[in-house]
Enzyme design. Structure first.
Site, PDB file in Angstrom:
ATOM      1  N   ASP A 256     -93.053  14.799  38.173  1.00  0.00           N
ATOM      2  CA  ASP A 256     -93.029  15.495  39.472  1.00  0.00           C
ATOM      3  C   ASP A 256     -94.296  16.329  39.702  1.00  0.00           C
ATOM      4  OD1 ASP A 256     -90.680  14.580  40.607  1.00  0.00           O
ATOM      5  OD2 ASP A 256     -89.444  16.165  39.742  1.00  0.00           O
TER       6      ASP A 256
ATOM      7  N   LYS B   6     -81.071  15.164  34.909  1.00  0.00           N
ATOM      8  CA  LYS B   6     -82.433  15.395  34.397  1.00  0.00           C
ATOM      9  C   LYS B   6     -82.465  16.210  33.098  1.00  0.00           C
ATOM     10  CE  LYS B   6     -85.044  14.991  38.684  1.00  0.00           C
ATOM     11  NZ  LYS B   6     -86.073  15.609  39.517  1.00  0.00           N
TER      12      LYS B   6
END
Ligand SMILES: NC(=O)c1ccc[n+]([C@@H]2O[C@H](COP(=O)([O-])OP(=O)(O)OC[C@H]3O[C@@H](n4cnc5c(N)ncnc54)[C@H](OP(=O)(O)O)[C@@H]3O)[C@@H](O)[C@H]2O)c1
Length: 281
Positions: A104, A68
């Site tokens: 998210d 990420k």
């Protein structure tokens, strides 16, 4: 013939990812001639993979551990919130540029809004356990949604203090053992640590101080019912498990790649629940 659009999830390892099940469900439901695959990418191969992304015929994808942060540094980031997070979980093309974003925090807020429709982030006093990547994404979005105060308790206090430096004075860092002190003034309690996950120690916090209207959410989703949620239900508090966040964070990516904003439905939840619990539908 309509060309098949292809998306993927990259990680190392990647076998555990439930994203293909989720996106596969939507592709079938909406009759889209596309595909979504797991692609294992070793950290040392990541740059080459990203350079060849378009040449592989991919229109976008998801990024999971451990890539990420590394992907964030190698793609274009256009939204200010993701720029602050330092990590991306979704890749897409804008014109010919490979861009990254983080969904998210959006997924978390959408999940609370769907499951507790009368909860409002505007003016809310939120207590967050944990100060890792997921906590950071959630804080960014709930501040934008109007949260009044966010107390963050973390084992390593310095990480919670960093969140205050990055997001401002509404974030109040506190030592891990002090979380119970702020429960009486908490409208929403969120666990973003890995405690309570299968194979990890349970999260032990006494919820007695929470007011009766408080909502308790655990973003851990294996198991679906964590010890924290069990304790909250024993007090008749409203609870939200981590599966909603997992499903909702996938919505913006699917829409960008395949052109339809997909719905998070009870059928999708049932499919993922069965997978998590090792059952077949
Ligand atoms: N539902 C969803 O869609 C979704 C999305 C993302 C993540 N998650 C889940 O969220 C959890 C965290 O993910 P992440 O990416 O934020 O991980 P991360 O960046 O590694 O952060 C882990 C957090 O857990 C804390 N922690 C770990 N072990 C602990 C212990 N023994 N005692 C107290 N605190 C402990 C860490 O504290 P220190 O800073 O002190 O190490 C840190 O705050 C994982 O379980 C992940 O599966 C769910």
């Amino acid at each position: 013939m309509i060309a098949k659009r292809q998306a993927c999830v990259i990680g190392w390892p990647i076998d555990h990812s439930r994203s293909p099940l989720l996106h596969g469900f939507w592709l079938e439901k909406y009759g889209i001639p596309g595909r979504y695959d797991r692609i294992p990418v070793r950290p040392e191969d990541l740059s080459d993979f990203l350079h060849g992304f378009r040449a592989r015929g991919l229109v976008g994808g998801n990024v999971t551990l451990p890539h990420k942060e590394a992907v964030f540094r190698q793609v274009t980031v256009r939204d200010p919130l993701t720029a602050k997070l330092g990590a991306v979980n979704t890749l897409y093309f804008e014109d010919d540029t490979l861009c990254g974003t983080s969904t998210d925090g959006y997924g978390f807020v959408a999940s609370i809004e769907q499951e507790v429709p009368d909860f409002t982030f505007s003016g809310a006093r939120v207590t967050i356990l944990g100060a890792g990547g997921a906590s950071r994404s959630i804080i960014g979005v709930i501040l934008e949604a109007g949260a009044q105060k966010i107390s963050v308790a973390n084992r390593s206090l310095a990480r919670a203090e960093q969140l205050r430096s990055d997001f401002g004075p509404q974030v109040i860092p506190m030592e891990w053992g002090r979380a119970e002190d702020v429960l009486p003034g908490t409208d929403l309690l969120v666990n973003t640590t890995s405690l309570g996950m299968a194979g990890k120690a349970p999260l032990t916090i006494d919820l007695a101080g929470l007011p009766g209207h408080a909502v308790v959410s655990d973003i851990v989703y294996v198991p679906l019912t964590t010890p924290l949620l069990t304790a909250a239900r024993a007090r008749n508090l409203r609870t939200v498990d981590g599966l909603g966040m997992l499903m909702h964070q996938a919505v913006p990516g699917f829409e960008r790649w395949f052109g339809i904003r997909p719905e998070v439905t009870p059928e999708l939840r049932a499919l993922l629940e069965a997978d998590i619990e090792g059952r077949r539908l």
